[in-house]
Design a protein around this motif. Structure first.
Motif, PDB file in Angstrom:
ATOM      1  N   LEU A  72       0.730  -1.089   0.002  1.00 36.64           N
ATOM      2  CA  LEU A  72       0.112  -0.132   0.002  1.00 36.64           C
ATOM      3  C   LEU A  72       0.954   1.401  -0.054  1.00 36.64           C
ATOM      4  O   LEU A  72       0.349   2.262  -0.550  1.00 36.64           O
ATOM      5  CB  LEU A  72      -1.016  -0.150   1.105  1.00 36.64           C
ATOM      6  N   MET A  73       1.892   1.033   0.768  1.00 32.91           N
ATOM      7  CA  MET A  73       2.659   2.544   0.713  1.00 32.91           C
ATOM      8  C   MET A  73       3.651   2.658  -0.618  1.00 32.91           C
ATOM      9  O   MET A  73       3.731   3.841  -1.049  1.00 32.91           O
ATOM     10  CB  MET A  73       3.909   1.937   1.886  1.00 32.91           C
ATOM     11  N   TYR A  74       3.859   1.445  -1.156  1.00 36.68           N
ATOM     12  CA  TYR A  74       4.473   1.666  -2.655  1.00 36.68           C
ATOM     13  C   TYR A  74       3.619   1.992  -3.514  1.00 36.68           C
ATOM     14  O   TYR A  74       4.047   3.118  -4.628  1.00 36.68           O
ATOM     15  CB  TYR A  74       4.979   0.404  -2.949  1.00 36.68           C
ATOM     16  N   MET A  78       3.641   5.620  -5.816  1.00 34.29           N
ATOM     17  CA  MET A  78       3.386   5.839  -7.223  1.00 34.29           C
ATOM     18  C   MET A  78       2.393   6.694  -7.721  1.00 34.29           C
ATOM     19  O   MET A  78       2.469   7.040  -8.921  1.00 34.29           O
ATOM     20  CB  MET A  78       3.157   4.297  -7.821  1.00 34.29           C
ATOM     21  N   ALA A  79       1.507   7.107  -6.770  1.00 32.30           N
ATOM     22  CA  ALA A  79       0.532   8.098  -7.003  1.00 32.30           C
ATOM     23  C   ALA A  79       1.043   9.191  -7.447  1.00 32.30           C
ATOM     24  O   ALA A  79       0.399  10.092  -7.984  1.00 32.30           O
ATOM     25  CB  ALA A  79      -0.636   7.915  -5.664  1.00 32.30           C
ATOM     26  N   GLU A  80       2.227   9.626  -6.815  1.00 33.08           N
ATOM     27  CA  GLU A  80       2.795  10.881  -6.909  1.00 33.08           C
ATOM     28  C   GLU A  80       3.509  11.316  -8.499  1.00 33.08           C
ATOM     29  O   GLU A  80       3.927  12.264  -8.679  1.00 33.08           O
ATOM     30  CB  GLU A  80       4.063  11.222  -5.998  1.00 33.08           C
ATOM     31  N   ILE A  81       3.611  10.003  -9.200  1.00 34.17           N
ATOM     32  CA  ILE A  81       4.291  10.003 -10.528  1.00 34.17           C
ATOM     33  C   ILE A  81       3.115  10.528 -11.809  1.00 34.17           C
ATOM     34  O   ILE A  81       2.138   9.919 -11.328  1.00 34.17           O
ATOM     35  CB  ILE A  81       4.719   8.685 -10.815  1.00 34.17           C
ATOM     36  N   HIS A  82       3.439  11.448 -12.372  1.00 28.23           N
ATOM     37  CA  HIS A  82       2.466  12.032 -13.289  1.00 28.23           C
ATOM     38  C   HIS A  82       2.814  11.317 -14.718  1.00 28.23           C
ATOM     39  O   HIS A  82       3.654  11.004 -15.155  1.00 28.23           O
ATOM     40  CB  HIS A  82       2.981  13.541 -13.736  1.00 28.23           C
ATOM     41  N   VAL A  83       1.456  10.934 -15.240  1.00 29.58           N
ATOM     42  CA  VAL A  83       1.521  10.187 -16.380  1.00 29.58           C
ATOM     43  C   VAL A  83       0.921  11.113 -17.582  1.00 29.58           C
ATOM     44  O   VAL A  83      -0.355  11.456 -17.423  1.00 29.58           O
ATOM     45  CB  VAL A  83       0.681   8.758 -16.143  1.00 29.58           C
ATOM     46  N   PRO A  84       1.692  11.691 -18.361  1.00 30.21           N
ATOM     47  CA  PRO A  84       0.913  12.269 -19.406  1.00 30.21           C
ATOM     48  C   PRO A  84      -0.161  11.680 -20.404  1.00 30.21           C
ATOM     49  O   PRO A  84       0.364  10.296 -20.811  1.00 30.21           O
ATOM     50  CB  PRO A  84       2.261  12.864 -20.378  1.00 30.21           C
ATOM     51  N   PHE A 103      11.987   9.244 -11.281  1.00 34.49           N
ATOM     52  CA  PHE A 103      13.193   9.290 -10.559  1.00 34.49           C
ATOM     53  C   PHE A 103      13.231  10.200  -9.376  1.00 34.49           C
ATOM     54  O   PHE A 103      13.780  10.083  -8.387  1.00 34.49           O
ATOM     55  CB  PHE A 103      14.240   9.584 -11.560  1.00 34.49           C
ATOM     56  N   ARG A 104      12.716  11.259  -9.675  1.00 32.77           N
ATOM     57  CA  ARG A 104      12.402  12.435  -8.598  1.00 32.77           C
ATOM     58  C   ARG A 104      11.529  11.718  -7.408  1.00 32.77           C
ATOM     59  O   ARG A 104      11.906  11.900  -6.359  1.00 32.77           O
ATOM     60  CB  ARG A 104      11.686  13.778  -9.196  1.00 32.77           C
ATOM     61  N   VAL A 105      10.549  11.240  -7.837  1.00 27.85           N
ATOM     62  CA  VAL A 105       9.472  10.753  -6.626  1.00 27.85           C
ATOM     63  C   VAL A 105      10.274   9.720  -5.860  1.00 27.85           C
ATOM     64  O   VAL A 105      10.262   9.598  -4.603  1.00 27.85           O
ATOM     65  CB  VAL A 105       8.359  10.153  -7.256  1.00 27.85           C
ATOM     66  N   PHE A 106      10.919   8.757  -6.394  1.00 27.32           N
ATOM     67  CA  PHE A 106      11.619   7.607  -5.784  1.00 27.32           C
ATOM     68  C   PHE A 106      12.901   8.125  -4.968  1.00 27.32           C
ATOM     69  O   PHE A 106      13.291   7.608  -3.868  1.00 27.32           O
ATOM     70  CB  PHE A 106      12.325   6.580  -6.900  1.00 27.32           C
ATOM     71  N   ILE A 120       6.191  -7.827  -7.912  1.00 23.03           N
ATOM     72  CA  ILE A 120       5.609  -7.146  -9.159  1.00 23.03           C
ATOM     73  C   ILE A 120       4.561  -6.587  -8.818  1.00 23.03           C
ATOM     74  O   ILE A 120       3.512  -6.956  -8.146  1.00 23.03           O
ATOM     75  CB  ILE A 120       5.300  -8.134 -10.179  1.00 23.03           C
ATOM     76  N   PRO A 121       4.670  -4.935  -8.647  1.00 19.83           N
ATOM     77  CA  PRO A 121       3.584  -4.218  -8.179  1.00 19.83           C
ATOM     78  C   PRO A 121       2.260  -4.450  -9.031  1.00 19.83           C
ATOM     79  O   PRO A 121       2.343  -4.597 -10.071  1.00 19.83           O
ATOM     80  CB  PRO A 121       4.119  -2.802  -8.383  1.00 19.83           C
ATOM     81  N   THR A 122       0.956  -4.520  -8.258  1.00 21.03           N
ATOM     82  CA  THR A 122      -0.284  -4.670  -8.888  1.00 21.03           C
ATOM     83  C   THR A 122      -1.408  -3.720  -8.463  1.00 21.03           C
ATOM     84  O   THR A 122      -2.331  -3.803  -8.621  1.00 21.03           O
ATOM     85  CB  THR A 122      -0.802  -6.259  -8.484  1.00 21.03           C
ATOM     86  N   GLY A 123      -0.852  -2.597  -7.623  1.00 21.26           N
ATOM     87  CA  GLY A 123      -1.693  -1.689  -7.156  1.00 21.26           C
ATOM     88  C   GLY A 123      -2.356  -0.723  -8.309  1.00 21.26           C
ATOM     89  O   GLY A 123      -1.793  -0.863  -9.222  1.00 21.26           O
ATOM     90  N   PRO A 124      -3.411  -0.083  -7.933  1.00 21.26           N
ATOM     91  CA  PRO A 124      -3.906   0.499  -8.957  1.00 21.26           C
ATOM     92  C   PRO A 124      -2.923   1.808  -9.601  1.00 21.26           C
ATOM     93  O   PRO A 124      -3.138   2.087 -10.715  1.00 21.26           O
ATOM     94  CB  PRO A 124      -5.215   1.393  -8.234  1.00 21.26           C
ATOM     95  N   ASN A 125      -2.192   2.373  -8.856  1.00 23.24           N
ATOM     96  CA  ASN A 125      -1.256   3.348  -9.239  1.00 23.24           C
ATOM     97  C   ASN A 125      -0.279   2.861 -10.179  1.00 23.24           C
ATOM     98  O   ASN A 125       0.212   3.149 -10.923  1.00 23.24           O
ATOM     99  CB  ASN A 125      -0.821   4.367  -8.119  1.00 23.24           C
ATOM    100  N   ALA A 126       0.359   1.619  -9.759  1.00 22.01           N
ATOM    101  CA  ALA A 126       1.458   0.995 -10.376  1.00 22.01           C
ATOM    102  C   ALA A 126       0.822   0.557 -11.736  1.00 22.01           C
ATOM    103  O   ALA A 126       1.364   0.666 -12.887  1.00 22.01           O
ATOM    104  CB  ALA A 126       1.767  -0.330  -9.928  1.00 22.01           C
ATOM    105  N   LEU A 127      -0.492   0.140 -11.910  1.00 24.35           N
ATOM    106  CA  LEU A 127      -1.231  -0.341 -13.270  1.00 24.35           C
ATOM    107  C   LEU A 127      -1.392   0.852 -13.967  1.00 24.35           C
ATOM    108  O   LEU A 127      -1.353   0.942 -15.265  1.00 24.35           O
ATOM    109  CB  LEU A 127      -2.458  -1.217 -12.700  1.00 24.35           C
ATOM    110  N   ARG A 128      -1.761   2.008 -13.291  1.00 24.26           N
ATOM    111  CA  ARG A 128      -1.855   3.344 -14.115  1.00 24.26           C
ATOM    112  C   ARG A 128      -0.647   3.713 -15.044  1.00 24.26           C
ATOM    113  O   ARG A 128      -0.730   4.254 -15.894  1.00 24.26           O
ATOM    114  CB  ARG A 128      -2.353   4.284 -13.126  1.00 24.26           C
TER     115      ARG A 128
END
Length: 245
Positions: A72-74, A78-84, A103-106, A120-128
Protein backbone atom coordinates in the motif's frame (compact mmCIF):
# COMPACT_ATOMS: atom_id res chain seq x y z
CA UNK A 1 -15.15 36.59 38.54
CA UNK A 2 -13.29 34.33 40.96
CA UNK A 3 -13.81 30.63 40.26
CA UNK A 4 -15.45 28.58 43.02
CA UNK A 5 -13.29 25.61 44.09
CA UNK A 6 -14.58 22.07 43.75
CA UNK A 7 -15.69 20.56 47.09
CA UNK A 8 -13.14 18.01 48.36
CA UNK A 9 -15.73 15.23 48.53
CA UNK A 10 -16.64 15.59 44.87
CA UNK A 11 -14.28 13.69 42.58
CA UNK A 12 -13.43 15.40 39.33
CA UNK A 13 -13.25 13.34 36.20
CA UNK A 14 -10.11 13.64 34.13
CA UNK A 15 -10.74 14.45 30.50
CA UNK A 16 -8.90 11.97 28.29
CA UNK A 17 -7.28 13.04 25.08
CA UNK A 18 -9.36 11.98 22.06
CA UNK A 19 -8.21 8.69 20.60
CA UNK A 20 -6.88 8.66 17.06
CA UNK A 21 -9.42 7.23 14.66
CA UNK A 22 -7.52 4.59 12.73
CA UNK A 23 -7.95 4.11 9.02
CA UNK A 24 -6.00 2.41 6.28
CA UNK A 25 -5.09 5.81 4.84
CA UNK A 26 -3.69 7.05 8.16
CA UNK A 27 -1.69 3.86 8.71
CA UNK A 28 -0.16 4.11 5.23
CA UNK A 29 0.63 7.80 5.73
CA UNK A 30 2.32 7.05 9.05
CA UNK A 31 4.28 4.14 7.60
CA UNK A 32 5.53 6.27 4.74
CA UNK A 33 6.56 9.06 7.09
CA UNK A 34 8.57 6.58 9.18
CA UNK A 35 10.15 5.07 6.08
CA UNK A 36 11.30 8.49 4.85
CA UNK A 37 12.66 9.49 8.27
CA UNK A 38 14.22 6.24 9.50
CA UNK A 39 14.45 3.82 6.57
CA UNK A 40 12.79 0.52 5.74
CA UNK A 41 14.69 -1.50 8.34
CA UNK A 42 13.18 0.62 11.13
CA UNK A 43 9.63 0.06 9.89
CA UNK A 44 7.47 -2.52 11.67
CA UNK A 45 3.81 -2.89 12.58
CA UNK A 46 4.76 -2.27 16.21
CA UNK A 47 6.65 0.91 15.29
CA UNK A 48 3.72 2.24 13.26
CA UNK A 49 1.34 1.42 16.12
CA UNK A 50 3.55 3.27 18.60
CA UNK A 51 3.56 6.31 16.36
CA UNK A 52 -0.25 6.21 16.28
CA UNK A 53 -0.53 5.67 20.04
CA UNK A 54 -2.15 2.25 19.78
CA UNK A 55 -1.28 -1.45 19.82
CA UNK A 56 -0.17 -3.50 16.80
CA UNK A 57 -3.30 -5.64 16.94
CA UNK A 58 -5.49 -2.63 16.14
CA UNK A 59 -3.72 -2.17 12.80
CA UNK A 60 -4.75 -5.58 11.53
CA UNK A 61 -8.35 -4.44 11.21
CA UNK A 62 -7.15 -2.22 8.35
CA UNK A 63 -4.07 -3.92 6.85
CA UNK A 64 -3.45 -7.65 6.62
CA UNK A 65 0.22 -7.64 7.63
CA UNK A 66 3.49 -5.78 7.07
CA UNK A 67 3.74 -7.02 3.49
CA UNK A 68 0.28 -5.63 2.78
CA UNK A 69 1.28 -2.33 4.37
CA UNK A 70 4.42 -2.11 2.23
CA UNK A 71 2.41 -2.79 -0.93
CA UNK A 72 0.00 0.00 0.00
CA UNK A 73 2.87 2.36 0.78
CA UNK A 74 4.52 1.56 -2.54
CA UNK A 75 1.34 2.29 -4.46
CA UNK A 76 0.91 5.54 -2.51
CA UNK A 77 4.34 6.62 -3.72
CA UNK A 78 3.46 5.65 -7.28
CA UNK A 79 0.46 7.99 -7.06
CA UNK A 80 2.90 10.93 -7.04
CA UNK A 81 4.19 10.11 -10.54
CA UNK A 82 2.60 12.09 -13.36
CA UNK A 83 1.53 10.16 -16.47
CA UNK A 84 0.98 12.37 -19.54
CA UNK A 85 -1.73 11.86 -22.13
CA UNK A 86 -0.04 10.28 -25.20
CA UNK A 87 1.04 12.60 -28.00
CA UNK A 88 2.39 10.41 -30.82
CA UNK A 89 4.76 13.05 -32.17
CA UNK A 90 6.27 13.56 -28.69
CA UNK A 91 6.20 9.95 -27.48
CA UNK A 92 9.92 9.63 -26.73
CA UNK A 93 10.05 12.97 -24.94
CA UNK A 94 6.95 12.05 -22.93
CA UNK A 95 8.39 8.71 -21.88
CA UNK A 96 11.57 10.47 -20.79
CA UNK A 97 9.54 13.00 -18.76
CA UNK A 98 7.59 10.20 -17.09
CA UNK A 99 10.71 8.27 -16.09
CA UNK A 100 12.45 11.41 -14.81
CA UNK A 101 9.39 12.16 -12.69
CA UNK A 102 9.58 8.62 -11.30
CA UNK A 103 13.28 9.26 -10.55
CA UNK A 104 12.30 12.41 -8.62
CA UNK A 105 9.54 10.67 -6.66
CA UNK A 106 11.62 7.61 -5.78
CA UNK A 107 14.46 9.90 -4.75
CA UNK A 108 12.22 11.47 -2.10
CA UNK A 109 11.20 8.02 -0.78
CA UNK A 110 14.45 6.19 -1.55
CA UNK A 111 13.99 3.10 0.65
CA UNK A 112 10.66 2.28 -1.02
CA UNK A 113 12.68 0.98 -3.98
CA UNK A 114 13.43 -2.16 -1.98
CA UNK A 115 9.72 -2.92 -2.00
CA UNK A 116 9.49 -2.47 -5.76
CA UNK A 117 12.50 -4.73 -6.35
CA UNK A 118 11.05 -7.52 -4.22
CA UNK A 119 7.70 -7.92 -5.97
CA UNK A 120 5.68 -7.19 -9.09
CA UNK A 121 3.49 -4.19 -8.15
CA UNK A 122 -0.20 -4.68 -8.91
CA UNK A 123 -1.75 -1.70 -7.12
CA UNK A 124 -3.99 0.76 -8.98
CA UNK A 125 -1.31 3.42 -9.34
CA UNK A 126 1.35 0.95 -10.47
CA UNK A 127 -1.11 -0.30 -13.09
CA UNK A 128 -1.92 3.30 -14.06
CA UNK A 129 1.75 3.95 -14.79
CA UNK A 130 2.19 0.70 -16.73
CA UNK A 131 -0.90 1.48 -18.77
CA UNK A 132 0.37 4.99 -19.43
CA UNK A 133 3.79 3.78 -20.53
CA UNK A 134 2.23 1.27 -22.90
CA UNK A 135 -0.09 3.91 -24.33
CA UNK A 136 2.79 6.33 -24.95
CA UNK A 137 5.03 3.73 -26.58
CA UNK A 138 2.31 2.19 -28.74
CA UNK A 139 1.21 5.65 -29.86
CA UNK A 140 4.80 6.31 -30.94
CA UNK A 141 5.02 3.14 -33.02
CA UNK A 142 6.96 0.89 -30.65
CA UNK A 143 6.19 -2.79 -31.38
CA UNK A 144 3.92 -4.20 -28.64
CA UNK A 145 6.36 -6.91 -27.55
CA UNK A 146 9.19 -4.37 -27.22
CA UNK A 147 6.91 -1.95 -25.32
CA UNK A 148 5.93 -4.69 -22.88
CA UNK A 149 9.55 -5.60 -22.19
CA UNK A 150 10.53 -1.95 -21.85
CA UNK A 151 8.07 -1.39 -18.98
CA UNK A 152 9.95 -3.97 -16.94
CA UNK A 153 13.38 -2.60 -17.87
CA UNK A 154 12.46 1.01 -17.05
CA UNK A 155 10.97 0.00 -13.71
CA UNK A 156 14.09 -1.96 -12.83
CA UNK A 157 16.31 0.94 -13.87
CA UNK A 158 14.44 3.45 -11.68
CA UNK A 159 14.20 1.11 -8.68
CA UNK A 160 17.82 -0.03 -8.79
CA UNK A 161 19.07 3.55 -9.01
CA UNK A 162 16.85 4.58 -6.08
CA UNK A 163 17.98 1.52 -4.13
CA UNK A 164 21.64 2.47 -4.55
CA UNK A 165 20.77 5.98 -3.37
CA UNK A 166 19.00 4.54 -0.32
CA UNK A 167 22.19 2.70 0.67
CA UNK A 168 24.08 5.99 0.67
CA UNK A 169 21.30 7.62 2.70
CA UNK A 170 21.37 4.84 5.30
CA UNK A 171 25.16 5.11 5.59
CA UNK A 172 24.83 8.87 5.95
CA UNK A 173 22.30 8.41 8.77
CA UNK A 174 24.67 6.06 10.57
CA UNK A 175 27.56 8.49 10.20
CA UNK A 176 25.66 11.33 11.85
CA UNK A 177 26.89 13.71 9.13
CA UNK A 178 24.64 15.95 7.06
CA UNK A 179 23.99 14.59 3.53
CA UNK A 180 26.16 17.11 1.68
CA UNK A 181 29.17 16.62 3.97
CA UNK A 182 28.81 12.85 3.87
CA UNK A 183 28.74 12.65 0.06
CA UNK A 184 31.62 15.11 -0.26
CA UNK A 185 33.72 13.13 2.20
CA UNK A 186 32.82 9.74 0.72
CA UNK A 187 33.52 10.56 -2.92
CA UNK A 188 36.52 12.66 -1.93
CA UNK A 189 38.05 9.54 -0.42
CA UNK A 190 37.22 7.49 -3.53
CA UNK A 191 38.85 10.08 -5.77
CA UNK A 192 41.95 10.21 -3.56
CA UNK A 193 42.17 6.41 -3.63
CA UNK A 194 41.94 6.27 -7.43
CA UNK A 195 44.72 8.84 -7.76
CA UNK A 196 46.95 6.76 -5.46
CA UNK A 197 46.70 3.61 -7.61
CA UNK A 198 49.88 2.35 -9.32
CA UNK A 199 49.96 4.01 -12.73
CA UNK A 200 51.74 1.05 -14.34
CA UNK A 201 48.81 -1.27 -13.46
CA UNK A 202 45.87 1.14 -13.78
CA UNK A 203 46.97 3.86 -16.23
CA UNK A 204 43.48 4.57 -17.56
CA UNK A 205 41.77 4.81 -14.19
CA UNK A 206 44.42 7.19 -12.86
CA UNK A 207 44.30 9.31 -16.03
CA UNK A 208 40.50 9.48 -16.03
CA UNK A 209 39.83 10.14 -12.34
CA UNK A 210 38.12 13.48 -13.02
CA UNK A 211 35.85 11.92 -15.64
CA UNK A 212 35.10 8.91 -13.44
CA UNK A 213 34.09 11.19 -10.56
CA UNK A 214 32.23 13.77 -12.66
CA UNK A 215 28.44 14.14 -12.64
CA UNK A 216 25.93 13.86 -9.83
CA UNK A 217 23.26 11.18 -9.44
CA UNK A 218 20.79 12.93 -11.74
CA UNK A 219 23.41 13.42 -14.47
CA UNK A 220 24.29 9.73 -14.39
CA UNK A 221 20.65 8.66 -14.32
CA UNK A 222 19.84 10.78 -17.36
CA UNK A 223 22.86 9.41 -19.22
CA UNK A 224 21.69 5.83 -18.70
CA UNK A 225 18.07 6.70 -19.47
CA UNK A 226 19.01 8.33 -22.77
CA UNK A 227 20.93 5.21 -23.77
CA UNK A 228 17.86 3.07 -23.05
CA UNK A 229 15.52 5.41 -24.93
CA UNK A 230 17.87 5.62 -27.93
CA UNK A 231 17.83 1.83 -28.13
CA UNK A 232 14.06 1.80 -27.76
CA UNK A 233 13.61 4.33 -30.57
CA UNK A 234 15.60 2.07 -32.90
CA UNK A 235 12.71 -0.43 -32.75
CA UNK A 236 10.15 2.00 -34.11
CA UNK A 237 9.10 1.00 -37.60
CA UNK A 238 8.85 3.44 -40.47
CA UNK A 239 5.22 2.46 -41.00
CA UNK A 240 4.14 4.86 -38.24
CA UNK A 241 2.32 4.53 -34.93
CA UNK A 242 0.65 1.27 -34.03
CA UNK A 243 -3.03 1.17 -33.20
CA UNK A 244 -4.95 -0.61 -30.50
CA UNK A 245 -6.82 -3.79 -31.22
Amino acid sequence: MTEIPVPPWRKTRKVSAPRTVLSRDLIVTTGLRLLDAEGLDALSMRRVAQELGTGPASLYAHVENKEDLLDLMYDRVMAEIHVPVPEPERWLEQLRELVLDAFRVFGSHADIARVGLATIPTGPNALRIAEGQLAIMLAGGVPPKVAALMIDRLSLYVCSDAYENSLYINRQRESGMDPESFMSDFFGQIGKFYRSLPVDRFPNIVAQVDNLMDGDGKDRFEFGLDLLLRALASHVQDSGPTTKG
